[in-house]
Design an enzyme around this catalytic site. Structure first.
Site, PDB file in Angstrom:
ATOM      1  N   GLU A   1     -90.437  -5.454  85.168  1.00  8.23           N
ATOM      2  CA  GLU A   1     -89.399  -5.938  84.263  1.00  8.23           C
ATOM      3  C   GLU A   1     -89.644  -5.530  82.813  1.00  8.23           C
ATOM      4  O   GLU A   1     -88.734  -5.078  82.120  1.00  8.23           O
ATOM      5  CB  GLU A   1     -89.257  -7.455  84.375  1.00  8.23           C
ATOM      6  CG  GLU A   1     -88.754  -7.926  85.729  1.00  8.23           C
ATOM      7  CD  GLU A   1     -87.382  -7.380  86.101  1.00  8.23           C
ATOM      8  OE1 GLU A   1     -86.683  -6.823  85.232  1.00  8.23           O
ATOM      9  OE2 GLU A   1     -87.008  -7.506  87.276  1.00  8.23           O
TER      10      GLU A   1
ATOM     11  N   ALA B   1     -77.999  -9.652  87.328  1.00 15.14           N
ATOM     12  CA  ALA B   1     -77.792  -8.581  88.296  1.00 15.14           C
ATOM     13  C   ALA B   1     -79.082  -8.399  89.081  1.00 15.14           C
ATOM     14  O   ALA B   1     -80.134  -8.914  88.709  1.00 15.14           O
ATOM     15  CB  ALA B   1     -77.399  -7.284  87.601  1.00 15.14           C
TER      16      ALA B   1
ATOM     17  N   GLU C   1     -81.371  -5.385  91.413  1.00  8.48           N
ATOM     18  CA  GLU C   1     -81.544  -3.945  91.603  1.00  8.48           C
ATOM     19  C   GLU C   1     -81.773  -3.517  93.038  1.00  8.48           C
ATOM     20  O   GLU C   1     -82.373  -2.458  93.277  1.00  8.48           O
ATOM     21  CB  GLU C   1     -82.735  -3.464  90.758  1.00  8.48           C
ATOM     22  CG  GLU C   1     -84.111  -3.925  91.227  1.00  8.48           C
ATOM     23  CD  GLU C   1     -84.615  -5.207  90.599  1.00  8.48           C
ATOM     24  OE1 GLU C   1     -85.830  -5.453  90.622  1.00  8.48           O
ATOM     25  OE2 GLU C   1     -83.781  -5.962  90.062  1.00  8.48           O
TER      26      GLU C   1
ATOM     27  N   HIS D   1     -84.394   0.524  87.483  1.00  5.61           N
ATOM     28  CA  HIS D   1     -85.322  -0.100  88.426  1.00  5.61           C
ATOM     29  C   HIS D   1     -85.526   0.759  89.672  1.00  5.61           C
ATOM     30  O   HIS D   1     -86.516   0.561  90.394  1.00  5.61           O
ATOM     31  CB  HIS D   1     -84.789  -1.464  88.865  1.00  5.61           C
ATOM     32  CG  HIS D   1     -85.323  -2.615  88.073  1.00  5.61           C
ATOM     33  ND1 HIS D   1     -86.658  -2.781  87.782  1.00  5.61           N
ATOM     34  CD2 HIS D   1     -84.685  -3.697  87.532  1.00  5.61           C
ATOM     35  CE1 HIS D   1     -86.820  -3.898  87.090  1.00  5.61           C
ATOM     36  NE2 HIS D   1     -85.643  -4.472  86.922  1.00  5.61           N
TER      37      HIS D   1
ATOM     38  N   HIS E   1     -80.238  -0.983  83.107  1.00  8.37           N
ATOM     39  CA  HIS E   1     -81.467  -1.680  83.492  1.00  8.37           C
ATOM     40  C   HIS E   1     -81.637  -1.688  85.011  1.00  8.37           C
ATOM     41  O   HIS E   1     -82.709  -1.333  85.536  1.00  8.37           O
ATOM     42  CB  HIS E   1     -81.433  -3.111  82.958  1.00  8.37           C
ATOM     43  CG  HIS E   1     -82.630  -3.926  83.311  1.00  8.37           C
ATOM     44  ND1 HIS E   1     -83.728  -4.030  82.488  1.00  8.37           N
ATOM     45  CD2 HIS E   1     -82.918  -4.674  84.417  1.00  8.37           C
ATOM     46  CE1 HIS E   1     -84.634  -4.798  83.071  1.00  8.37           C
ATOM     47  NE2 HIS E   1     -84.163  -5.209  84.242  1.00  8.37           N
ATOM     48  N   GLU E   2     -80.583  -2.090  85.716  1.00  2.00           N
ATOM     49  CA  GLU E   2     -80.703  -2.178  87.172  1.00  2.00           C
ATOM     50  C   GLU E   2     -80.851  -0.798  87.804  1.00  2.00           C
ATOM     51  O   GLU E   2     -81.614  -0.624  88.766  1.00  2.00           O
ATOM     52  CB  GLU E   2     -79.494  -2.914  87.765  1.00  2.00           C
ATOM     53  CG  GLU E   2     -79.258  -4.301  87.198  1.00  2.00           C
ATOM     54  CD  GLU E   2     -80.473  -5.210  87.258  1.00  2.00           C
ATOM     55  OE1 GLU E   2     -81.292  -5.068  88.183  1.00  2.00           O
ATOM     56  OE2 GLU E   2     -80.614  -6.076  86.376  1.00  2.00           O
TER      57      GLU E   2
END
Length: 881
Positions: free
Chosen positions: A328, A270, A272, A309, A305-306
């Site tokens: 990251e 994916a 971000e 970000h 996670h994305e």
């Protein structure tokens, strides 16, 4: 070699860009083969740059230049210079000016899936790390942060949805053309790698989220038509992520809309992009009958996670790509904490460490070892590695351990306050940790600069008369490529001294007194710790919670490990004790038959300990499932360290699993009967834990009593009500070498051949047990496409990562088939080809025939004319070893 080595880029050579770009307007006229892009930039000299009156040098690849205009005047050569990779204006104005560039690109022909391309007719972009240069000429580097306004127009029938970063402004039809347009504006400056555009025939699923300050944010998930019903879990995961980031880090979303688009052709998991995340659709689409429990948890974690970000990556980005770990590593740590809070923290910690050991530690021990903040690279796409991601997260976790929860939150608040809108460095993050806590972290910073996994030798002595327990720790990190000499690391160790009844003893450390937190710190090569008032011999439980990413070298008796398996209050170290014992049993099984009697006795003790664990009603069922999992073949190969015969490793592991399954048969069958599905599928932690235990039990039964378990598996498959049940049963069947295995695999394909994500699962299941000839045959299957990354990762990636004996076969055929695939793929998609090449990283662990075969294939790859930078870097470094 047939070609000169590509140029290496060094951290020491970083310089700020000579010019800054305040505003960028992009105008797209979208066509599959000839998309026109007009960029208009407001440019002025950068006061942070020491270069004055410098040439303006923009990156660009695979572009057709139509024209260049400076302050309204069209430029002709030599007022600009053009090469295959750069557009240069040798003498730009010395004050602010407007530059316009018109280019043309070919989205439909972009097989590298970097820049602007088409996936099943949908226009989409992937710009990280350096894909924007395939869209237009620009400063394609993360420290140039610009405000973007994007206007796009396209055929309305084929592209009814037009999306980009930020907030949507004007939209409308273009009279008499059958086309329409949309204008998007992102008020937040961003680097080019965060640019995104999507246009196509997509279906939207919509919801909203109210932030902690009361603002209403519109949420959208866009997928292929007909798949809208698979988006509910993704939407719930997005809202959970937004709530958690407000609570845990005080971070509120900052735009009016947040959109996600799922596409089937994507090199990564994916991306971000600010306000417009683009996802590989395997991490969005889920229904109980199409997605496993693992798929559900991955979707939840990757969406988080994305989204996270947005602050750790977008609002604060990295100064240059050497700082990739800044965004990251920190964001992986944040998504791990999110999953731990929503699910079982103990189980999440174990699964994260399993991933670290499977992916990162072999990298640290091999030819591709590099620091989390590297100092040189040839191709930045090769540094999206486990070291940057997973080890980067461990560094953040260690900082939190060292300074404490409150100081860590204070440090993160300080980081957001100081660096919002900045292109920052890892030094900036660590400085906030030091300033907020008052801790000196200069030595700790070595974790970012030094490659390799520290090995820590543990020596203990208990003096019953003096009632003291001495613990001596000695650290050593082996040389890695480019780093022969290693400095001592600053290592935090969680620990406990476990008494005879399983209680943790008080920690009275000589020279310190009672410890406020059960943490000791190793900062020297060797250090001793004496604990006082220890009334009976304790069992040491060290590196609790895996507080540091190190390898312990302990001389622990089997009796003490069995004790920790059953009594340690730290669940990670209970699991760790089981893994250590299991590893010893498998390695012992590799030895001569004369040792078999002793091995069989040890297996009996191990089985008894597992039986006790399985019967403990206080333990999480997902934890019990993990306790049933023996170390992998790759774990055993790493422990052996040299001259590995993968066939013998597989046979030894199968032998121990078979013995355990046979000895625990009645217990396992009882659990099997008690864990059946009752009611509708739920992806809740309790339900996923029950299913995890159910299929771990089935796998062990298949290893121990294969003849009778075949029928059990077939009944489960016939009555399966979820994809978790199907994959769980089929995975158990893989260990049984019988005609029924192939029959059930083909039935699975027949049931699901119309669903591309399930066909990926079918290819992966085959890859886990197939020999090279079968892999080669499957590449000729009508559903195998080399142009689809997910399909390649499923079959070839599954073969190299999950089928040790097949890939590292003594005849070298596994190496040949993978090398052939790499060379074919390198011509169209170098990023994916290079990722496959990392499968060779452990070749030096093998015995001489395997090493010779691997060397031949690596030499063939490196010597191939026209090899990409991506593949050259990985293959040449792996070969040098």
């Amino acid at each position: 070699m047939a070609q000169d080595a590509p140029a290496t880029i060094h951290l020491k050579d970083y310089r700020p860009a000579p010019y800054s770009i305040g505003e960028l307007s992009l105008n797209f006229s979208l066509e599959p083969r000839t998309t026109r892009v007009t960029s208009r930039m407001d440019i002025k000299p950068n006061p942070a740059s020491a270069e004055k009156n410098a040439a303006l040098v923009f990156s660009g690849e695979k572009l057709k230049l139509i024209g260049v205009t400076l302050d309204g005047k069209k430029l002709e050569a030599p007022a600009f210079l053009l090469t295959d990779h750069e557009l240069t204006i040798p003498a730009p104005p010395t004050s602010q000016f407007i530059l316009e560039i018109e280019t043309e690109c070919d989205p439909a022909g972009n097989t590298a899936l970097s820049g602007l391309y088409q996936s099943n007719g949908v226009f989409c972009t992937q710009c990280e790390a350096e894909g924007f240069r395939r869209i237009t000429y620009f400063y394609d580097r993360p420290d140039v942060m610009t405000r973007y306004t994007v206007r796009m127009e396209a055929d309305k029938a084929s592209c009814p949805v037009l999306l980009s970063n930020g907030n949507c402004g004007e939209t409308g039809d273009i009279a008499g053309t059958g086309r329409h347009f949309a204008v998007w504006h992102d008020p937040h400056p961003k680097p080019s790698y965060l640019f995104a555009l999507v246009a196509g025939e997509l279906a939207g699923v919509h919801d909203s989220f109210t932030t902690m300050s009361g603002r209403k944010v519109q949420l959208g998930i866009y997928v292929e038509k007909g798949k809208e019903d698979r988006c509910a879990w993704a939407m719930e995961s997005l809202k959970a992520s937004m709530r958690w980031d407000e609570t845990a880090f005080g971070r509120e979303y900052d735009l009016e809309v947040f959109n996600i688009v799922a596409v089937s052709d994507f090199n990564m998991g994916a991306m971000e992009n600010k306000g417009l995340n683009v996802f590989n659709d395997k991490y969005i689409l889920a229904l109980p009958e199409t997605a496993t429990d693992l798929d559900y948890t991955n979707i939840e974690a990757i969406i988080a996670h994305e989204y996270f970000h947005n602050w750790t990556g977008n609002r604060i980005t990295c100064r240059e790509w050497f700082q990739l770990c800044l965004k990251e590593g920190l964001t992986v740590f944040r998504d791990q904490e999110f999953s731990s809070d929503l699910r079982s923290r103990a189980v999440k910690r174990i699964t994260d460490v399993k991933t670290l050991r499977a992916r990162q530690m072999p990298e640290d021990a091999g030819p591709l070892a590099h620091p989390p903040r590297p100092n040189a690279y040839i191709e930045i796409n090769n540094f999206y590695t486990p070291t940057v991601y997973e080890k980067g997260a461990e560094i953040c976790r260690m900082m939190k351990t060292l300074i404490g929860d409150k100081a860590f939150r204070k440090a993160m608040d300080l980081y957001f306050e100081r660096h919002d809108g900045d292109a920052a460095t890892v030094e900036d993050l660590v400085a906030c940790m030091a300033d907020a806590s008052g801790r000196e972290l200069t030595q700790f910073f070595k974790w970012y600069e030094q490659a390799g996994t520290p090995h820590v030798k543990v020596t203990t002595h208990y003096d019953a008369k003096a009632k003291t327990f001495d613990l001596t720790l000695a650290q050593k990190t082996a040389p890695t490529p480019g780093q022969a000499d290693k400095s001592p690391m600053h290592i935090p160790f969680g620990l406990g001294l476990v008494g005879p009844s399983g209680e943790d003893m008080a920690l009275d450390l000589e020279g310190v007194g009672s410890l406020n937190a059960p943490i000791i710190e190793l900062t020297e090569e060797t250090k001793s710790f004496r604990f006082r008032n220890i009334s009976s011999r304790p069992v040491l439980s060290l590196n609790r919670g895996f507080s540091a990413p190190v390898i312990l070298q302990e001389n622990v008796s089997a009796e003490d490990q069995l004790f920790l398996m059953g009594r340690d209050k730290d669940t990670f170290n209970r699991w760790e004790a089981g893994q250590s014992l299991g590893r010893k049993l498998i390695i012992a099984s590799l030895k001569s038959p004369d040792d078999l009697i002793e091995v069989m006795g040890s297996i009996g003790s191990y089985a008894a300990a597992l039986k006790t664990t399985l019967g403990d009603q206080k333990l999480d069922q997902a934890f019990k499932a993990l306790m049933l999992g023996l170390p992998t073949e790759a774990d055993i190969a790493a422990a052996l360290g040299a001259n590995v015969d993968t066939d013998k490793v597989l046979a030894a592991r199968d032998f121990v699993r078979g013995q355990l399954g046979d000895r625990l048969r009645d217990t396992l069958l009882g659990i099997w009967n008690d864990t059946g599905e009752s009611g509708a599928y739920e992806p809740s932690p309790a339900s996923t834990g029950r299913r995890a235990l159910r299929y771990a039990v089935l796998g062990l039964l298949a290893a121990g009593t294969p003849d009778t378990t075949v029928k059990l598996i077939q009944r489960e498959l016939a009555n399966a009500s979820s994809m978790t049940a199907e994959i769980g049963a089929l995975t158990a069947m893989l260990s049984i070498d019988a005609p029924e295995r192939e029959q059930e695999l083909e039935k699975f394909y027949a049931r699901h051949k119309g669903d591309h994500l399930l066909v990926d699962k079918w290819f992966a299941l085959n890859a886990y047990v197939a020999k090279a000839a079968k892999i080669e045959a499957l590449m000729g299957h009508p559903d195998f496409r080399l142009s689809t990354p997910n399909r390649v990762y499923a079959l070839i990636g599954g073969f190299t990562s999950m089928n040790l004996a097949g890939f590292h076969a003594a005849d070298g055929e596994g190496y040949r088939v993978v090398a052939d695939t790499i060379l074919k793929l390198d011509k169209t998609n170098p990023q994916v080809a290079a990722r496959l090449a990392t499968g060779f990283r452990s070749w030096r662990l093998m015995d001489e025939p395997r090493r010779k075969a691997a060397t031949g294939q690596l030499e063939r790859i490196v010597a191939t004319p026209g090899l990409s930078r991506d593949c050259f870097e990985i293959a040449s470094k792996t070969l040098k070893g």
